[in-house]
Design a protein around this motif. Structure first.
Motif, PDB file in Angstrom:
ATOM      1  N   LEU A  89      -0.238 -14.358   8.889  1.00  0.00           N
ATOM      2  CA  LEU A  89       1.064 -14.661   8.274  1.00  0.00           C
ATOM      3  C   LEU A  89       2.202 -13.901   8.932  1.00  0.00           C
ATOM      4  O   LEU A  89       3.314 -14.397   9.030  1.00  0.00           O
ATOM      5  CB  LEU A  89       1.035 -14.291   6.788  1.00  0.00           C
ATOM      6  CG  LEU A  89       0.011 -14.995   5.919  1.00  0.00           C
ATOM      7  CD1 LEU A  89       0.056 -14.432   4.508  1.00  0.00           C
ATOM      8  CD2 LEU A  89       0.259 -16.498   5.905  1.00  0.00           C
ATOM      9  N   GLY A  90       1.923 -12.660   9.338  1.00  0.00           N
ATOM     10  CA  GLY A  90       2.974 -11.832   9.923  1.00  0.00           C
ATOM     11  C   GLY A  90       2.607 -10.367   9.823  1.00  0.00           C
ATOM     12  O   GLY A  90       1.488 -10.020   9.436  1.00  0.00           O
ATOM     13  N   SER A  91       3.568  -9.518  10.165  1.00  0.00           N
ATOM     14  CA  SER A  91       3.284  -8.081  10.144  1.00  0.00           C
ATOM     15  C   SER A  91       4.552  -7.288   9.878  1.00  0.00           C
ATOM     16  O   SER A  91       5.667  -7.772  10.078  1.00  0.00           O
ATOM     17  CB  SER A  91       2.677  -7.635  11.473  1.00  0.00           C
ATOM     18  OG  SER A  91       3.640  -7.752  12.509  1.00  0.00           O
ATOM     19  N   GLY A  92       4.352  -6.064   9.433  1.00  0.00           N
ATOM     20  CA  GLY A  92       5.459  -5.138   9.217  1.00  0.00           C
ATOM     21  C   GLY A  92       4.994  -3.728   9.519  1.00  0.00           C
ATOM     22  O   GLY A  92       3.823  -3.402   9.338  1.00  0.00           O
ATOM     23  N   LYS A  93       5.911  -2.906   9.997  1.00  0.00           N
ATOM     24  CA  LYS A  93       5.571  -1.514  10.286  1.00  0.00           C
ATOM     25  C   LYS A  93       5.471  -0.739   8.973  1.00  0.00           C
ATOM     26  O   LYS A  93       6.305  -0.887   8.083  1.00  0.00           O
ATOM     27  CB  LYS A  93       6.655  -0.900  11.166  1.00  0.00           C
ATOM     28  CG  LYS A  93       6.292   0.460  11.731  1.00  0.00           C
ATOM     29  CD  LYS A  93       7.469   1.049  12.470  1.00  0.00           C
ATOM     30  CE  LYS A  93       7.073   1.326  13.909  1.00  0.00           C
ATOM     31  NZ  LYS A  93       8.195   1.859  14.676  1.00  0.00           N
ATOM     32  N   ILE A  94       4.425   0.077   8.844  1.00  0.00           N
ATOM     33  CA  ILE A  94       4.234   0.885   7.643  1.00  0.00           C
ATOM     34  C   ILE A  94       5.262   2.026   7.653  1.00  0.00           C
ATOM     35  O   ILE A  94       5.300   2.824   8.591  1.00  0.00           O
ATOM     36  CB  ILE A  94       2.793   1.425   7.568  1.00  0.00           C
ATOM     37  CG1 ILE A  94       1.799   0.259   7.478  1.00  0.00           C
ATOM     38  CG2 ILE A  94       2.637   2.387   6.376  1.00  0.00           C
ATOM     39  CD1 ILE A  94       0.337   0.644   7.639  1.00  0.00           C
ATOM     40  N   LEU A  95       6.107   2.058   6.622  1.00  0.00           N
ATOM     41  CA  LEU A  95       7.136   3.091   6.519  1.00  0.00           C
ATOM     42  C   LEU A  95       6.677   4.270   5.688  1.00  0.00           C
ATOM     43  O   LEU A  95       6.938   5.414   6.010  1.00  0.00           O
ATOM     44  CB  LEU A  95       8.401   2.528   5.863  1.00  0.00           C
ATOM     45  CG  LEU A  95       9.192   1.488   6.633  1.00  0.00           C
ATOM     46  CD1 LEU A  95      10.439   1.119   5.851  1.00  0.00           C
ATOM     47  CD2 LEU A  95       9.575   2.013   8.013  1.00  0.00           C
ATOM     48  N   ARG A  96       6.061   3.958   4.551  1.00  0.00           N
ATOM     49  CA  ARG A  96       5.637   5.037   3.673  1.00  0.00           C
ATOM     50  C   ARG A  96       4.490   4.578   2.809  1.00  0.00           C
ATOM     51  O   ARG A  96       4.214   3.386   2.710  1.00  0.00           O
ATOM     52  CB  ARG A  96       6.792   5.530   2.815  1.00  0.00           C
ATOM     53  CG  ARG A  96       7.526   4.469   2.039  1.00  0.00           C
ATOM     54  CD  ARG A  96       8.725   5.058   1.340  1.00  0.00           C
ATOM     55  NE  ARG A  96       8.300   6.053   0.367  1.00  0.00           N
ATOM     56  CZ  ARG A  96       8.204   5.815  -0.927  1.00  0.00           C
ATOM     57  NH1 ARG A  96       8.529   4.642  -1.418  1.00  0.00           N
ATOM     58  NH2 ARG A  96       7.797   6.743  -1.751  1.00  0.00           N
ATOM     59  N   MET A  97       3.831   5.539   2.185  1.00  0.00           N
ATOM     60  CA  MET A  97       2.646   5.250   1.408  1.00  0.00           C
ATOM     61  C   MET A  97       2.770   5.831   0.027  1.00  0.00           C
ATOM     62  O   MET A  97       3.486   6.794  -0.198  1.00  0.00           O
ATOM     63  CB  MET A  97       1.425   5.845   2.096  1.00  0.00           C
ATOM     64  CG  MET A  97       1.163   5.151   3.412  1.00  0.00           C
ATOM     65  SD  MET A  97       0.342   6.149   4.646  1.00  0.00           S
ATOM     66  CE  MET A  97       0.702   7.783   4.196  1.00  0.00           C
ATOM     67  N   GLY A  98       2.042   5.225  -0.914  1.00  0.00           N
ATOM     68  CA  GLY A  98       1.949   5.783  -2.253  1.00  0.00           C
ATOM     69  C   GLY A  98       1.074   7.023  -2.219  1.00  0.00           C
ATOM     70  O   GLY A  98       0.578   7.423  -1.164  1.00  0.00           O
TER      71      GLY A  98
END
Length: 126
Positions: A89-98
């Motif tokens: 579907l697509g992708s995004g850069k991981i910015l932050r985590m829980g």
């Protein structure tokens, strides 16, 4: 923080936020726009097993990714790649985590952790 073992709960997370997602076929998928949430799968390392997750669309085009079960060693800067069946579907850069599973366990042992509204109001450092 150095975890005492490779399977320590501090290495596991079940919530992360990406930057604006680059969608391949649909910008963003109709189901995600309509329901503001969508079940799909994701991976953040090449050739790792796909992990079931729920995407929640943010107004800025970023997504919160809630994993069905916590994954190990997710790191900001890696890319989260999303799949529905065989389709990427697509992708995004991981910015932050829980919080880590370890932090959540510590919180449960002490008191209630932050409320969802408080977590939603935290903005990532830029």
């Amino acid at each position: 923080f150095k975890a005492p073992s490779t399977d320590h709960p501090a290495l596991y997370r079940d919530l992360l936020r990406t930057n604006r997602v680059h969608w391949i076929a649909e910008e963003p998928p109709a189901e995600l726009v309509r329901d503001k949430m969508m079940d799909c799968h994701f991976r953040f390392r090449h050739q790792m097993a796909l992990v079931p997750c729920v995407l929640t669309l943010n107004q800025d085009g970023s997504v919160w990714v809630t994993l069905v079960k916590p994954a190990r060693a997710i790191t900001p800067g890696q890319f989260a790649v999303f799949y529905k069946g065989d389709e990427c579907l697509g992708s995004g850069k991981i910015l932050r985590m829980g919080p880590s599973v370890y932090t959540m366990q510590q919180g449960k042992n002490r008191e209630e952790g932050p409320k969802k509204e408080e977590i939603d109001n935290i903005e990532p450092a830029t």
